[in-house]
Design a protein around this motif. Sequence first.
Motif, short mmCIF file in Angstrom:
data_model
loop_
_atom_site.label_atom_id
_atom_site.label_comp_id
_atom_site.label_asym_id
_atom_site.label_seq_id
_atom_site.Cartn_x
_atom_site.Cartn_y
_atom_site.Cartn_z
N ASN A 1 -13.73 7.69 -5.12
CA ASN A 1 -14.17 6.20 -5.13
C ASN A 1 -14.68 5.72 -6.14
O ASN A 1 -15.53 6.02 -6.91
CB ASN A 1 -15.35 6.28 -3.97
CG ASN A 1 -14.80 6.35 -2.42
OD1 ASN A 1 -13.83 6.01 -1.96
ND2 ASN A 1 -15.69 7.23 -1.67
N GLY B 1 0.77 -1.14 -0.01
CA GLY B 1 0.02 -0.05 -0.13
C GLY B 1 0.94 1.44 -0.15
O GLY B 1 0.36 2.21 0.14
N LYS C 1 1.63 6.25 2.67
CA LYS C 1 0.57 5.08 2.74
C LYS C 1 -0.39 5.57 1.84
O LYS C 1 -1.27 6.38 2.30
CB LYS C 1 0.14 4.95 4.13
CG LYS C 1 -0.99 3.87 4.47
CD LYS C 1 -0.32 2.45 4.01
CE LYS C 1 -1.26 1.30 4.29
NZ LYS C 1 -0.76 -0.12 3.79
N THR D 1 -10.34 2.74 -4.80
CA THR D 1 -10.06 4.31 -4.88
C THR D 1 -9.04 4.76 -6.00
O THR D 1 -8.20 4.26 -6.18
CB THR D 1 -9.55 5.06 -3.55
OG1 THR D 1 -8.28 4.42 -3.22
CG2 THR D 1 -10.61 4.59 -2.34
N HIS E 1 -2.51 3.66 -0.17
CA HIS E 1 -3.88 2.71 -0.38
C HIS E 1 -4.19 1.90 0.89
O HIS E 1 -2.90 1.34 1.57
CB HIS E 1 -4.07 2.14 -1.78
CG HIS E 1 -4.16 2.96 -2.92
ND1 HIS E 1 -5.28 3.29 -3.41
CD2 HIS E 1 -3.10 3.41 -3.69
CE1 HIS E 1 -5.31 4.19 -4.24
NE2 HIS E 1 -4.00 4.43 -4.71
N LYS E 2 -5.33 1.62 1.33
CA LYS E 2 -5.51 0.33 2.20
C LYS E 2 -5.28 -0.91 1.75
O LYS E 2 -4.87 -1.68 2.62
CB LYS E 2 -6.87 0.37 2.72
CG LYS E 2 -7.53 1.78 3.33
CD LYS E 2 -8.87 1.96 4.00
CE LYS E 2 -9.07 3.12 4.72
NZ LYS E 2 -10.65 3.67 5.00
N GLY E 3 -5.37 -1.10 0.46
CA GLY E 3 -4.88 -2.16 0.13
C GLY E 3 -3.46 -2.36 -0.78
O GLY E 3 -2.77 -1.51 -0.46
N ARG F 1 -6.71 7.90 -6.39
CA ARG F 1 -5.97 8.87 -5.50
C ARG F 1 -5.38 10.12 -6.28
O ARG F 1 -4.41 9.42 -7.25
CB ARG F 1 -5.32 8.59 -4.47
CG ARG F 1 -6.15 7.55 -3.37
CD ARG F 1 -5.57 7.17 -2.29
NE ARG F 1 -6.42 6.21 -1.42
CZ ARG F 1 -7.00 6.41 -0.12
NH1 ARG F 1 -6.36 7.53 0.56
NH2 ARG F 1 -7.86 5.80 0.35
N ASP G 1 -8.46 -0.97 -2.77
CA ASP G 1 -9.34 -0.28 -2.03
C ASP G 1 -10.46 0.30 -2.74
O ASP G 1 -11.31 1.01 -2.19
CB ASP G 1 -8.73 0.38 -1.12
CG ASP G 1 -7.80 1.68 -1.46
OD1 ASP G 1 -7.73 1.90 -2.82
OD2 ASP G 1 -7.17 2.51 -0.88
#
Length: 368
Positions: free
Chosen positions: A155, A96, A113, A139, A115-117, A141, A137
């Motif tokens: 999203n 991530g 950091k 998204t 992405h959450k995935g 960005r 995740d």
Amino acid sequence: MELVAGCYEQVLLGFATRPGQSWTVVPDFTHHAHSASLSAVAVNNRYVVTGSRDETIQIYDMKKKIEHGALLQHNGTITCLEFYGTAHLLSGAEDGLICIWNTKRWECLKSIKAHKGHVASLSIHPSGKLALSVGTDKTLRTWNLVEGRSAFIKNLKQNAHIIKWSPDGEKYVTVITNKVDIYRLDTASITGTITTEKRISSLRFITDSILAIAGDDEMIRFYSCDSQKCLCEFKAHENRIKDIYSFEREGQHVIVTASSDGYIKMWNLDLDKIKDGPSLLCEVNTKARLTCLAVWLDRASEMKENSDKTATSSQETEDEKSSTARRNKDFWTSGRVKAAKRKRKIIPRKQKLEAPVQKKKKKQNSSA
């Protein structure tokens, strides 16, 4: 000019390419680059960098034809690598994180950091001030690279696995399975969608308005970003196409393709006769399961190449100035960056790249 390709067999392949009336490709080197399959490759005017499932980034000095060292900042497969000019490299991985590297000293200037995935793909705006990334995740960005922070989060309904800026920076595209969404920068809205029958594995802007798309079949397709219509399609390989690269040399648009059939092929595309499809310049059978591809151009070729480097030269100068102005309040001189530098590890190596016909390994040069 050097074709560089990574494969499942953990080897980096190099092929010297000589343009002319009859283009030739000659095997130049093979190097056991990683302890797992290669997943990404990127080039600038001097270096080739490779990412792997072994979580490392390897650096190669193409001027000296030596392995330069390894970068160990990520915990997870390296998924994407992209240079900006001569001064910076961005890397993304399954942990991530997006890491920003200074290529003069190979320091990690910042670890974000992102992405959450996983970070699936990233792309740097031609100005060098923005970057886009997509992850698992769901998204998209936008990153402000001047300040090193997130600028916007969008999203998505599904996970996108490719994102790419157009050469003029006025539009960008995302790929979700077999669908390409085309966005305008000024509105951040979708202006058109291209849908193919098979999953898309690679795409490349040939011009600001023409996309080359390849995926899980043997076909290359050229699409208009304006009309979303297919301008041409042709069979390029005998198996699925893993990667596409393109560059312009003396007004000639050259497309390079790598396939699971083991072949790397170079094509000449005449934009005035795009409906006729490109003509084959040369090909080479690597006898490997290819995963990623890039073309390293020497300085003489770069001077002839009509690329976006001219448009970004002034920004590169600013980058170099900012890297020496260590006390400025830019993101890479903050306390957080110093912490990132303490974490980062660089393993220096000066191992020569081996000729493919050579059976015995050359002795390693002494470390610098």
